[in-house]
Design a protein around this motif. Sequence first.
Motif, PDB file in Angstrom:
ATOM      1  N   ALA A 129       0.843  -1.199   0.000  1.00 60.50           N
ATOM      2  CA  ALA A 129       0.000   0.000   0.000  1.00 60.50           C
ATOM      3  C   ALA A 129       0.876   1.247   0.000  1.00 60.50           C
ATOM      4  N   PHE A 130       0.518   2.203  -0.831  1.00 56.21           N
ATOM      5  CA  PHE A 130       1.187   3.513  -0.873  1.00 56.21           C
ATOM      6  C   PHE A 130       0.127   4.560  -0.588  1.00 56.21           C
ATOM      7  N   VAL A 131       0.359   5.378   0.437  1.00 56.25           N
ATOM      8  CA  VAL A 131      -0.587   6.424   0.822  1.00 56.25           C
ATOM      9  C   VAL A 131       0.095   7.776   0.680  1.00 56.25           C
ATOM     10  N   GLY A 132      -0.426   8.617  -0.212  1.00 59.33           N
ATOM     11  CA  GLY A 132       0.129   9.951  -0.413  1.00 59.33           C
ATOM     12  C   GLY A 132      -0.765  11.002   0.210  1.00 59.33           C
ATOM     13  N   ILE A 133      -0.205  11.781   1.127  1.00 61.52           N
ATOM     14  CA  ILE A 133      -0.961  12.787   1.870  1.00 61.52           C
ATOM     15  C   ILE A 133      -0.512  14.187   1.454  1.00 61.52           C
ATOM     16  N   ALA A 134      -1.439  14.981   0.914  1.00 58.60           N
ATOM     17  CA  ALA A 134      -1.162  16.385   0.566  1.00 58.60           C
ATOM     18  C   ALA A 134       0.049  16.519  -0.349  1.00 58.60           C
ATOM     19  N   GLY A 135       0.211  15.567  -1.242  1.00 57.10           N
ATOM     20  CA  GLY A 135       1.319  15.639  -2.182  1.00 57.10           C
ATOM     21  C   GLY A 135       1.000  16.583  -3.336  1.00 57.10           C
ATOM     22  N   ALA A 136       2.029  16.847  -4.138  1.00 55.46           N
ATOM     23  CA  ALA A 136       1.840  17.670  -5.344  1.00 55.46           C
ATOM     24  C   ALA A 136       2.234  16.822  -6.541  1.00 55.46           C
ATOM     25  N   TYR A 137       1.539  15.709  -6.710  1.00 51.83           N
ATOM     26  CA  TYR A 137       1.893  14.738  -7.740  1.00 51.83           C
ATOM     27  C   TYR A 137       1.762  15.322  -9.139  1.00 51.83           C
ATOM     28  N   ARG A 138       0.913  16.325  -9.278  1.00 50.19           N
ATOM     29  CA  ARG A 138       0.718  16.973 -10.577  1.00 50.19           C
ATOM     30  C   ARG A 138       1.358  18.354 -10.621  1.00 50.19           C
ATOM     31  N   GLY A 139       2.051  18.711  -9.546  1.00 53.43           N
ATOM     32  CA  GLY A 139       2.786  19.969  -9.515  1.00 53.43           C
ATOM     33  C   GLY A 139       2.116  21.063  -8.715  1.00 53.43           C
ATOM     34  N   LEU A 140       2.840  22.175  -8.565  1.00 53.98           N
ATOM     35  CA  LEU A 140       2.378  23.334  -7.811  1.00 53.98           C
ATOM     36  C   LEU A 140       2.307  24.552  -8.735  1.00 53.98           C
ATOM     37  N   VAL A 161      -2.852   2.101  -4.191  1.00 54.42           N
ATOM     38  CA  VAL A 161      -2.383   3.484  -4.058  1.00 54.42           C
ATOM     39  C   VAL A 161      -3.548   4.379  -3.652  1.00 54.42           C
ATOM     40  N   TYR A 162      -3.334   5.183  -2.617  1.00 55.27           N
ATOM     41  CA  TYR A 162      -4.374   6.063  -2.098  1.00 55.27           C
ATOM     42  C   TYR A 162      -3.830   7.488  -1.958  1.00 55.27           C
ATOM     43  N   SER A 163      -4.716   8.457  -2.128  1.00 56.46           N
ATOM     44  CA  SER A 163      -4.353   9.839  -1.831  1.00 56.46           C
ATOM     45  C   SER A 163      -5.306  10.403  -0.789  1.00 56.46           C
ATOM     46  N   ILE A 164      -4.755  11.264   0.046  1.00 53.53           N
ATOM     47  CA  ILE A 164      -5.536  11.992   1.045  1.00 53.53           C
ATOM     48  C   ILE A 164      -5.301  13.471   0.774  1.00 53.53           C
ATOM     49  N   LYS A 165      -6.377  14.228   0.562  1.00 57.35           N
ATOM     50  CA  LYS A 165      -6.230  15.596   0.077  1.00 57.35           C
ATOM     51  C   LYS A 165      -7.167  16.557   0.803  1.00 57.35           C
ATOM     52  N   THR A 176      -6.078   3.825  -6.308  1.00 61.23           N
ATOM     53  CA  THR A 176      -7.199   2.955  -5.964  1.00 61.23           C
ATOM     54  C   THR A 176      -8.379   3.775  -5.458  1.00 61.23           C
ATOM     55  N   ALA A 177      -8.089   4.805  -4.653  1.00 66.38           N
ATOM     56  CA  ALA A 177      -9.138   5.664  -4.087  1.00 66.38           C
ATOM     57  C   ALA A 177      -8.504   6.948  -3.578  1.00 66.38           C
ATOM     58  N   SER A 178      -9.342   7.972  -3.405  1.00 67.45           N
ATOM     59  CA  SER A 178      -8.895   9.257  -2.873  1.00 67.45           C
ATOM     60  C   SER A 178      -9.878   9.729  -1.809  1.00 67.45           C
ATOM     61  N   TYR A 179      -9.352  10.368  -0.753  1.00 64.49           N
ATOM     62  CA  TYR A 179     -10.187  10.789   0.371  1.00 64.49           C
ATOM     63  C   TYR A 179      -9.934  12.264   0.659  1.00 64.49           C
ATOM     64  N   THR A 180     -11.007  12.998   0.925  1.00 60.01           N
ATOM     65  CA  THR A 180     -10.917  14.440   1.118  1.00 60.01           C
ATOM     66  C   THR A 180     -11.322  14.833   2.532  1.00 60.01           C
ATOM     67  N   TYR A 181     -10.506  15.691   3.143  1.00 59.13           N
ATOM     68  CA  TYR A 181     -10.773  16.218   4.482  1.00 59.13           C
ATOM     69  C   TYR A 181     -10.589  17.728   4.453  1.00 59.13           C
ATOM     70  N   THR A 182     -10.953  18.379   5.528  1.00 56.67           N
ATOM     71  CA  THR A 182     -10.866  19.846   5.599  1.00 56.67           C
ATOM     72  C   THR A 182      -9.735  20.308   6.514  1.00 56.67           C
ATOM     73  N   TYR A 183      -8.752  19.474   6.730  1.00 54.00           N
ATOM     74  CA  TYR A 183      -7.722  19.759   7.726  1.00 54.00           C
ATOM     75  C   TYR A 183      -6.571  20.626   7.232  1.00 54.00           C
ATOM     76  N   GLY A 184      -6.481  20.861   5.945  1.00 58.98           N
ATOM     77  CA  GLY A 184      -5.367  21.649   5.444  1.00 58.98           C
ATOM     78  C   GLY A 184      -4.099  20.823   5.263  1.00 58.98           C
ATOM     79  N   HIS A 185      -3.062  21.472   4.752  1.00 57.66           N
ATOM     80  CA  HIS A 185      -1.847  20.768   4.341  1.00 57.66           C
ATOM     81  C   HIS A 185      -1.197  19.984   5.482  1.00 57.66           C
ATOM     82  N   PHE A 186      -1.015  20.614   6.613  1.00 59.25           N
ATOM     83  CA  PHE A 186      -0.319  19.967   7.729  1.00 59.25           C
ATOM     84  C   PHE A 186      -1.271  19.172   8.611  1.00 59.25           C
ATOM     85  N   GLY A 187      -2.509  19.630   8.709  1.00 57.01           N
ATOM     86  CA  GLY A 187      -3.498  18.892   9.485  1.00 57.01           C
ATOM     87  C   GLY A 187      -3.803  17.531   8.894  1.00 57.01           C
TER      88      GLY A 187
END
Length: 235
Positions: free
Chosen positions: A129-140, A179-183, A210-221
């Motif tokens: 499993a690979f979990v990417g949190i607040a990454g910039a996989y497509r750039g900034l 593969v999962y993203s958290i954004k 595989t899936a993506s999950y959205t929260y309201t915590y901001g970049h560091f939260g």
Amino acid sequence: MKSLLRSSVGALCLVALSAFSHSVTAQCVDNVVLVHGNTGSPSDWNNTYNLLRSNGHQSNQIYRPDWGSKTCAACNNHSGIEEIPVRDAILAAINNSCSGKIDVIGHSMGVTLAAKVIIEEGEAGNVDAFVGIAGAYRGLWSCGAYPLNVATSTCGINGLSISSPFLDWLYGKQIGDRVYSIKSYADQIVCVTGTCLVYGKHSSQISGETASYTYTYGHFGLQKYTASKQVSLLD
């Protein structure tokens, strides 16, 4: 009487052996590598680390590489000394894995850095499993669009400008079985220009995920407050 005693002792031994065997089996879990973000530190993962420990991971089954400059965010990129601690941790986790697999969780620039190491080392097949949190996989967008990028290492040819040679190389390559993203749409880094979208998709989303999950915590939260979600995705 002696026969009965021997029988009872034997039964107790079998029970003890069975319990020991179950205990050993239960402890065989994927090693986990936690890769912090730009100018971050291993302690940024304390919530995730503590939850993994309480869920059965031993301390030697959790790797927290410490990479990059802590004082110059614009100096770090994906090519050079930044890679070494991450590569060492991922390879050590794989070599020492009792299951033959590892899990990787990255935050911010740690997402793309971990992905690069996995691809370059040919280890995607060993990542469960690979979990990417607040990454910039497509750039900034704050880095500009290559070649009209901001003139820093972080935004350059090996950095996070939109369509940089590095990101174009990274895009679409396998980095794990799942593969999962958290954004977040309130991300102070990924969405600082007013949009989180790069060519119609959130920049934190990973190609082929595989899936993506959205929260309201901001970049560091996102890193700090989604520990339960992170750990649940490793099962």
